[in-house]
Scaffold this motif. Structure first.
Motif, PDB file in Angstrom:
ATOM      1  N   ASN A 128       0.843  -1.190   0.000  1.00 41.17           N
ATOM      2  CA  ASN A 128       0.000   0.000   0.000  1.00 41.17           C
ATOM      3  C   ASN A 128       0.882   1.243   0.000  1.00 41.17           C
ATOM      4  OD1 ASN A 128      -1.911   1.983   0.278  1.00 41.17           O
ATOM      5  ND2 ASN A 128      -2.941   1.067   2.042  1.00 41.17           N
ATOM      6  N   SER A 130      -0.426   4.176  -1.414  1.00 41.73           N
ATOM      7  CA  SER A 130      -1.414   5.156  -1.871  1.00 41.73           C
ATOM      8  C   SER A 130      -1.255   6.508  -1.181  1.00 41.73           C
ATOM      9  CB  SER A 130      -2.826   4.618  -1.631  1.00 41.73           C
ATOM     10  OG  SER A 130      -3.055   4.410  -0.254  1.00 41.73           O
ATOM     11  N   ASP A 152      -2.186  -1.310  -3.780  1.00 39.36           N
ATOM     12  CA  ASP A 152      -2.948  -0.065  -3.687  1.00 39.36           C
ATOM     13  C   ASP A 152      -2.005   1.104  -3.959  1.00 39.36           C
ATOM     14  OD1 ASP A 152      -4.694   1.970  -3.218  1.00 39.36           O
ATOM     15  OD2 ASP A 152      -5.355   1.257  -1.252  1.00 39.36           O
ATOM     16  N   HIS A 154      -3.334   4.177  -5.432  1.00 44.12           N
ATOM     17  CA  HIS A 154      -4.177   5.304  -5.830  1.00 44.12           C
ATOM     18  C   HIS A 154      -3.657   6.631  -5.280  1.00 44.12           C
ATOM     19  CE1 HIS A 154      -6.189   4.701  -1.832  1.00 44.12           C
ATOM     20  NE2 HIS A 154      -6.332   6.012  -1.901  1.00 44.12           N
ATOM     21  N   VAL A 174      -7.202  -7.141  -4.310  1.00 48.33           N
ATOM     22  CA  VAL A 174      -7.410  -5.684  -4.250  1.00 48.33           C
ATOM     23  C   VAL A 174      -6.385  -5.037  -5.166  1.00 48.33           C
ATOM     24  CG1 VAL A 174      -7.350  -3.625  -2.801  1.00 48.33           C
ATOM     25  CG2 VAL A 174      -8.281  -5.759  -1.876  1.00 48.33           C
ATOM     26  N   PHE A 175      -6.888  -4.236  -6.104  1.00 46.89           N
ATOM     27  CA  PHE A 175      -6.012  -3.534  -7.051  1.00 46.89           C
ATOM     28  C   PHE A 175      -6.602  -2.159  -7.298  1.00 46.89           C
ATOM     29  CE2 PHE A 175      -4.544  -2.420 -11.373  1.00 46.89           C
ATOM     30  CZ  PHE A 175      -3.178  -2.535 -11.181  1.00 46.89           C
ATOM     31  N   ASP A 176      -5.837  -1.114  -6.977  1.00 49.59           N
ATOM     32  CA  ASP A 176      -6.350   0.255  -7.117  1.00 49.59           C
ATOM     33  C   ASP A 176      -5.233   1.173  -7.609  1.00 49.59           C
ATOM     34  OD1 ASP A 176      -7.651   2.667  -6.984  1.00 49.59           O
ATOM     35  OD2 ASP A 176      -8.384   2.420  -4.927  1.00 49.59           O
ATOM     36  N   SER A 178      -6.309   4.182  -9.188  1.00 48.87           N
ATOM     37  CA  SER A 178      -7.107   5.349  -9.538  1.00 48.87           C
ATOM     38  C   SER A 178      -6.382   6.645  -9.211  1.00 48.87           C
ATOM     39  CB  SER A 178      -8.462   5.301  -8.820  1.00 48.87           C
ATOM     40  OG  SER A 178      -8.280   5.284  -7.418  1.00 48.87           O
ATOM     41  N   PHE A 200     -11.874  -6.491 -11.179  1.00 46.96           N
ATOM     42  CA  PHE A 200     -11.756  -5.134 -10.656  1.00 46.96           C
ATOM     43  C   PHE A 200     -12.612  -4.198 -11.497  1.00 46.96           C
ATOM     44  CE2 PHE A 200      -7.602  -7.306 -10.102  1.00 46.96           C
ATOM     45  CZ  PHE A 200      -7.744  -7.563  -8.744  1.00 46.96           C
ATOM     46  N   SER A 203     -13.849   1.640 -10.592  1.00 46.72           N
ATOM     47  CA  SER A 203     -13.308   2.448  -9.506  1.00 46.72           C
ATOM     48  C   SER A 203     -11.822   2.186  -9.267  1.00 46.72           C
ATOM     49  CB  SER A 203     -14.089   2.186  -8.208  1.00 46.72           C
ATOM     50  OG  SER A 203     -13.933   0.835  -7.796  1.00 46.72           O
ATOM     51  N   SER A 204     -11.319   1.058  -9.746  1.00 49.27           N
ATOM     52  CA  SER A 204      -9.893   0.748  -9.598  1.00 49.27           C
ATOM     53  C   SER A 204      -9.027   1.513 -10.589  1.00 49.27           C
ATOM     54  CB  SER A 204      -9.657  -0.755  -9.794  1.00 49.27           C
ATOM     55  OG  SER A 204     -10.277  -1.511  -8.788  1.00 49.27           O
TER      56      SER A 204
END
Length: 274
Positions: A128, A130, A152, A154, A174-176, A178, A200, A203-204
């Protein structure tokens, strides 16, 4: 008698354990934490107990709650350094924490690229990064971390395409990415996964204006912008003006030469009259 014998064995076992030397620290963890601390700027002094003496044995019982560090079996296996207003780059030497399973540096002000060396964290399950200021591409080599469940990234300023290699991470749930500056197509093995693999949704991937493909909009042919159209019009008009001017100049020069030739032809006739 038997009870006494058992008591003596238990006492001997306890005394033996008491005098056993503690498990030796791993020098890789020391290098990891030392370089990571040196790369960070910590204006709020949230890492006040991160000192070189503690790095030499970060998982010792004598090391009292080293901020954000969790150990297991004498090795650093979790770094939770979120929301600490940390600044600076992520040191590539973080890969020396070879037993690391969770890395959370979210909600800081970290800058620079995501180190390619993260690929050597082969036990990593949670990544993470982000809500920072990280830039540059997403390293395709992250796919080497085959245990990754969470990626993550984002709210950074990452650029370039999403590496299709990340679609090979079968544990990824979980993959984000954005709100970055990514471009190109969404890899089909991420946006349209098959079988029992988690899919996904949009929103990802939203917030990347140059990213396209399912589950986002399809690629569209972009029309010429107003600036380009005006530039083409002005260029065409200027070219026409230059061509017209050139034609007129050539015509005038040709006419002058013709008149000069006619004038020279009349001069001998005038002279013969004298």
């Amino acid at each position: 008698m038997r009870t006494m014998r058992i008591s003596q064995l238990l006492l001997l076992s306890m005394l033996t354990c008491a005098f056993l030397p503690p498990s030796s620290p791993d020098p890789k963890d020391e290098s990891c934490l030392t370089h990571l601390f040196e790369s960070f700027s910590d204006p709020d002094q949230n890492l006040h107990n991160w000192t070189k003496p503690t790095f030499s044995n970060p998982c010792s019982d004598l090391t009292f709650n080293l901020a954000g560090v969790t150990c297991n079996n004498g090795r650093v296996y979790k770094l939770s350094l979120q929301n600490l207003n940390l600044r600076g780059p992520i040191s590539p030497f973080i890969s020396n924490c070879t037993n690391l399973q969770s890395l959370d540096l979210s909600n800081n002000s970290l800058a620079g690229p995501i180190p390619d060396d993260l690929q050597f964290l082969v036990n990593l399950a949670v990544l993470n990064l982000s809500s920072n200021h990280l830039a540059g591409p997403i390293p395709p080599a992250l796919a080497m971390c085959s245990y990754l469940n969470v990626i993550d990234l984002h709210d950074n300023t990452l650029t370039g395409p999403i590496p299709p290699q990340l679609g090979s991470l079968v544990r990824l749930s979980v993959f984000d990415v954005s709100n970055n500056k990514l471009s190109g197509p969404v890899p089909g093995n991420l946006g349209n996964r098959t079988g029992n693999l988690p899919r996904f949704n949009a929103s990802s991937f939203v917030g990347n204006k140059d990213l396209y493909g399912y589950p986002l909009r399809p690629m569209r042919n972009r029309g010429l912008s107003v600036v380009v159209i005006v530039a083409i019009g002005l260029g065409s008009g200027l070219l026409s003006l230059v061509l017209s001017f050139t034609v007129v100049c050539v015509w005038l020069r040709s006419t002058e030469r013709k008149r000069a030739a006619e004038h020279e032809g009349k001069i001998p006739n005038v002279m013969r009259d004298y």
